[in-house]
Design an enzyme around this catalytic site. Structure first.
Site, PDB file in Angstrom:
ATOM      1  N   LYS A 107     -20.182 -26.233  54.161  1.00  0.00           N
ATOM      2  CA  LYS A 107     -21.228 -25.891  53.187  1.00  0.00           C
ATOM      3  C   LYS A 107     -22.608 -25.612  53.793  1.00  0.00           C
ATOM      4  O   LYS A 107     -23.148 -24.528  53.637  1.00  0.00           O
ATOM      5  CB  LYS A 107     -21.306 -26.959  52.106  1.00  0.00           C
ATOM      6  CG  LYS A 107     -20.093 -26.890  51.168  1.00  0.00           C
ATOM      7  CD  LYS A 107     -20.253 -27.734  49.932  1.00  0.00           C
ATOM      8  CE  LYS A 107     -19.280 -27.320  48.841  1.00  0.00           C
ATOM      9  NZ  LYS A 107     -18.019 -28.061  48.829  1.00  0.00           N
ATOM     10  N   PHE A 119     -11.442 -33.939  46.906  1.00  0.00           N
ATOM     11  CA  PHE A 119     -11.472 -32.480  46.748  1.00  0.00           C
ATOM     12  C   PHE A 119     -11.451 -31.846  48.134  1.00  0.00           C
ATOM     13  O   PHE A 119     -12.287 -32.179  48.984  1.00  0.00           O
ATOM     14  CB  PHE A 119     -12.720 -32.015  45.990  1.00  0.00           C
ATOM     15  CG  PHE A 119     -12.713 -30.516  45.777  1.00  0.00           C
ATOM     16  CD1 PHE A 119     -11.987 -29.948  44.740  1.00  0.00           C
ATOM     17  CD2 PHE A 119     -13.398 -29.681  46.648  1.00  0.00           C
ATOM     18  CE1 PHE A 119     -11.941 -28.568  44.575  1.00  0.00           C
ATOM     19  CE2 PHE A 119     -13.359 -28.302  46.481  1.00  0.00           C
ATOM     20  CZ  PHE A 119     -12.634 -27.740  45.450  1.00  0.00           C
ATOM     21  N   ASP A 138     -12.959 -34.895  55.985  1.00  0.00           N
ATOM     22  CA  ASP A 138     -13.464 -33.674  55.355  1.00  0.00           C
ATOM     23  C   ASP A 138     -14.964 -33.864  55.135  1.00  0.00           C
ATOM     24  O   ASP A 138     -15.384 -34.562  54.218  1.00  0.00           O
ATOM     25  CB  ASP A 138     -12.727 -33.445  54.032  1.00  0.00           C
ATOM     26  CG  ASP A 138     -13.188 -32.164  53.331  1.00  0.00           C
ATOM     27  OD1 ASP A 138     -14.290 -31.671  53.655  1.00  0.00           O
ATOM     28  OD2 ASP A 138     -12.464 -31.691  52.445  1.00  0.00           O
TER      29      ASP A 138
HETATM   30  C1  LIG Z   1     -16.644 -27.610  48.653  1.00  0.00           C
HETATM   31  C2  LIG Z   1     -15.634 -28.435  49.337  1.00  0.00           C
HETATM   32  C3  LIG Z   1     -14.479 -27.850  49.901  1.00  0.00           C
HETATM   33  C4  LIG Z   1     -14.120 -26.402  49.703  1.00  0.00           C
HETATM   34  O1  LIG Z   1     -15.030 -25.549  50.307  1.00  0.00           O
HETATM   35  P1  LIG Z   1     -14.956 -23.969  49.964  1.00  0.00           P
HETATM   36  O2  LIG Z   1     -15.988 -23.384  50.890  1.00  0.00           O
HETATM   37  O3  LIG Z   1     -15.303 -23.840  48.525  1.00  0.00           O
HETATM   38  O4  LIG Z   1     -13.589 -23.513  50.268  1.00  0.00           O
HETATM   39  C5  LIG Z   1     -13.630 -28.668  50.607  1.00  0.00           C
HETATM   40  N1  LIG Z   1     -13.880 -29.982  50.772  1.00  0.00           N
HETATM   41  C6  LIG Z   1     -14.977 -30.570  50.251  1.00  0.00           C
HETATM   42  C7  LIG Z   1     -15.212 -32.023  50.485  1.00  0.00           C
HETATM   43  C8  LIG Z   1     -15.887 -29.816  49.497  1.00  0.00           C
HETATM   44  O5  LIG Z   1     -16.939 -30.409  48.954  1.00  0.00           O
END
Ligand SMILES: *Cc1c(COP(=O)(O)O)cnc(C)c1O
Length: 417
Positions: A269, A155, A240
């Site tokens: 986050k 994701f 990521d």
């Molecule tokens: C939550 C998440 C995103 C997206 O972050 P947003 O602030 O919602 O755009 C991208 N990569 C990972 C691994 C995530 O958990």
């Protein structure tokens, strides 16, 4: 507890009731892209939340791994309050006081205490941090070398490019055509990854633990193999860390469990403990691919967000947040695997999934909410736990007790049908 349930009222009414219990609106003014919420929260303190009816909840989700220091943390609240009375925003045409400091702190976290020699771009979210990484990879690769290889079940966000990077084809369908230049491979399979590479590949982009995909950690062999391949072929190794970063997994960053050194690291986050901020870190020679004008943001790195991030990083360092995630994560895993119907507890630190045998995880999460425990179903059969890194043993005991009771209640209800 008297939260509205889907049995008693329609989803639309439930949505309206939770969104605006007192406003008396006859239609919900919000778009229907989120499911109907069961509760409206109005206050938080540490690991606890209070809803609009005054009921209290133990928060073991942290707003999707965001409020790692707990709600209303005094240092973050003070920094935000003070900054809001002094200067909120001037744009990136001018320097502001915290962003170089925060970038330096992040670089030290990347180096696990020592300077890592990278540079930082600030933005407002995880998806934006990943957009920056993707653009950086394209700039680094040059024309004809632009493909980013990602994993299935990953994701990376909801913008068009990060959706194309996300390895969940069912999420792509409604939004074709998506940007080109993404390729997907089976998770934790080095041979397949190697077979997917050609001269068009600029970067490999992976989560150290797939969060939204079900809390699936990478193996050490996989991450070390990816690094070797990237070095052999002059491909960027991008991670990521939007969900895994900043102490959550028991290290400052998830990749540090695997003893690798990625070229690009995205995060968001937990960085503002709830104030929106994202960042893309890159090794200086990679960051040098960007020239003035290549990428920008109006809000990114503004004083309000960086003041929050500065307070977050200082506090995390002062309390050794990674160590807390490690020790509390070990304690909670040990308790969870002993519960009936729990077949596995996977993850790293305080990013965990509890795999259930023959129990619907969605029903368990809903039952938990009714009983004052906030968690979510990360797959149809697994509950995700991402509590604040500041929790103590007593909170773990409370959460494990509630979860056990809720699993039992869902099993009993399904057997009585
Ligand atoms: C939550 C998440 C995103 C997206 O972050 P947003 O602030 O919602 O755009 C991208 N990569 C990972 C691994 C995530 O958990």
């Amino acid at each position: 507890m008297t939260t509205p349930t889907s049995e008693s009222i329609s989803p639309v009414d439930a949505h309206r009731a939770a969104v605006s219990p007192d406003a008396g609106l006859d239609r919900c003014p919000l778009m229907p892209n989120y499911g109907p919420p069961a509760v409206q929260f109005v206050r938080g303190e540490g690991p606890y939340l209070w809803d609009s009816r005054g009921d209290v909840y133990l928060d073991f989700l942290s707003g999707l791994a965001v409020t790692s220091l707990g709600h209303s943390h005094p240092a973050v609240a003070a920094a935000v309050a003070e900054q809001s009375q002094r200067l909120l925003h001037v744009s990136n045409l001018y320097a502001t006081e915290h962003n170089a400091v925060v970038a330096t702190m992040l670089d030290q976290a990347v180096g696990d205490g020592d300077p890592a020699g990278g540079q930082v771009f600030f933005c407002n979210s995880g998806a934006e941090a990943n957009e920056a990484a993707i653009k950086l990879a394209r700039r680094f690769g040059g024309h004809g070398r632009h493909v980013v290889v990602c994993a299935f079940q990953s994701f990376h966000g909801r913008t068009l490019a990060t959706l194309a990077a996300t390895g969940q084809p069912q999420k792509w369908e409604a939004f074709q055509p998506l940007p080109e230049g993404f390729r997907h491979v089976v998770w934790n399979d080095l041979d397949e990854l190697e077979r997917s590479l050609d001269e068009t590949v600029a970067a490999i982009f992976l989560e150290p633990v797939q969060g939204e995909g079900g809390v699936n950690p990478a193996t050490i062999e996989y991450f070390q193999g990816v690094e070797r391949i990237c070095r052999e072929r002059d491909i960027l190794f991008m991670v990521d860390e939007v969900q895994t970063g900043l102490g959550r997994t028991g290290r400052w960053f998830g990749f540090q469990h695997f003893d690798v050194s990625p070229d690009v690291i995205t995060m968001a986050k937990a960085l503002g403990n709830g104030v929106p901020i994202g960042a893309c870190w890159a090794k200086a020679d990679v960051a040098a691919s960007f020239s003035p004008g290549d990428h920008a943001t109006t809000f990114g790195g503004q004083p309000l967000a960086t003041a929050a991030a500065r307070a977050v990083l200082s506090t995390m360092k002062a309390i050794d947040a990674p160590e807390r995630a490690r020790s509390m994560g070990a304690a909670i895993s040990e308790a969870l695997v002993k519960l009936p119907r729990v077949t596995e507890c996977r993850g790293l630190g305080l990013l965990l999934a509890v795999e259930l045998d023959g129990v619907d995880a969605k029903l368990v999460a809903a039952e938990c909410l009714k009983n004052g425990l906030v968690v979510n179903a990360v797959t149809p059969t697994a509950i995700r736990l991402a509590p604040p890194l500041t929790i103590e043993e007593s909170h773990i005991a409370e959460a494990v007790n509630k979860l056990a009771g809720c699993i039992e209640a869902v099993v009993a209800a399904s057997e009585s049908i």
